[in-house]
Design a protein around this motif. Structure first.
Motif, short mmCIF file in Angstrom:
data_model
loop_
_atom_site.label_atom_id
_atom_site.label_comp_id
_atom_site.label_asym_id
_atom_site.label_seq_id
_atom_site.Cartn_x
_atom_site.Cartn_y
_atom_site.Cartn_z
N UNK A 248 7.50 5.98 1.85
CA UNK A 248 6.90 5.13 2.90
C UNK A 248 5.97 4.09 2.30
N UNK A 249 6.14 2.85 2.72
CA UNK A 249 5.32 1.74 2.23
C UNK A 249 4.65 1.03 3.39
N UNK A 250 3.51 0.42 3.09
CA UNK A 250 2.75 -0.36 4.07
C UNK A 250 2.29 -1.65 3.41
N UNK A 251 2.02 -2.65 4.24
CA UNK A 251 1.64 -3.97 3.73
C UNK A 251 0.22 -4.30 4.16
N UNK B 187 0.84 -1.19 0.00
CA UNK B 187 0.00 0.00 0.00
C UNK B 187 0.89 1.25 0.00
N UNK B 188 0.49 2.23 -0.80
CA UNK B 188 1.04 3.58 -0.64
C UNK B 188 -0.13 4.51 -0.32
N UNK C 191 -3.30 2.24 -9.50
CA UNK C 191 -3.53 0.98 -8.80
C UNK C 191 -4.68 1.11 -7.82
N UNK C 192 -4.82 0.13 -6.95
CA UNK C 192 -5.90 0.11 -5.97
C UNK C 192 -5.58 1.09 -4.84
N UNK D 77 -0.42 -5.40 -10.02
CA UNK D 77 0.57 -4.48 -9.46
C UNK D 77 0.04 -3.05 -9.45
N UNK D 78 0.54 -2.27 -8.50
CA UNK D 78 0.34 -0.84 -8.51
C UNK D 78 1.61 -0.17 -9.01
#
Length: 212
Positions: free
Chosen positions: A89-92, A38-39, A55-56, A70-71
């Motif tokens: 910054x990235x999130x999962x 996620x971004x 992307x989503x 993919x995003x």
């Protein structure tokens, strides 16, 4: 490098040994992000990024709720020094439960693509947009941030870390118990709210009768 946990920063280092030759060009970093990643557009805005994400954008969905697509994150960078560092910054997303104790899920990130995008024919060994698109990952979309550019040059000497995530996932054998507990707690909460509403209504009714 491997990131453990659901939140990290993807750091890309871009050495620019001849940036004076690209004075009329813009520097971009393109990230291909798996569906698990996620971004947050609002977070990127807060960091002052000029970017385009394809992307989503639903941040609440788990991995099981999104298509396996993919995003794509395109970030415009200001090349103010000979070494540029881009921290994203990235999130999962929460992963799909698996069998076994202490199950984990590994997510691999492709390395980013860094390139110059020039508004005039000033760069040496530059590519056309069609050539650039052919050099990028096959599924990458077209970006409106590149509409005014006519020539491109991909940079090869970049480093990025981390390139993988290692996250814990739930045990699929516990799913039934979790669902039963969730239903039970929800029903108890509903009964409690109904009881409180009934008690309150009786109290208000009694007060109303006394005032008459």
């Amino acid at each position: 490098m491997q990131a453990k946990g659901f939140h990290t920063t993807l750091s890309t280092r871009i050495p620019l040994h001849a940036r004076h030759e690209y004075a009329s060009c813009n520097l971009f970093v393109l990230h291909e992000l798996p569906a698990d990643i996620i971004v947050d557009s609002f977070e990127l805005d807060d960091h002052g990024f000029c970017f385009q994400f394809v992307g989503n954008t639903n941040l609440e969905l788990p991995t099981s709720g999104v298509a396996n697509e993919s995003g794509w994150l395109l970030v415009a960078v200001k090349p103010e020094t000979d070494l540029v560092v881009v921290d994203v910054p990235l999130h999962v997303r929460y992963g799909v439960p698996r069998e076994g104790h202490d199950s984990r899920h590994a997510i691999q990130l492709p390395p980013p693509t860094c390139f110059w995008a020039c508004t005039s024919s000033c760069a040496l060994q530059a590519l056309s947009y069609k050539s650039l698109h052919n050099a990028l990952p096959f599924q990458s979309p077209k970006f409106h941030l590149l509409n005014s550019s006519v020539q491109f040059e991909i940079l090869q000497l970049t480093t990025s870390s981390p390139l993988s995530f290692d996250i814990p996932v739930g045990n699929i054998n516990h799913t039934l118990y979790i669902e039963l507990c969730t239903v039970t707690v929800t029903l108890l909460a509903f009964v409690y709210i109904v009881h409180q509403c009934w008690t309150m209504s009786k109290t208000l009714y009694s007060v109303h009768l006394k005032m008459q």
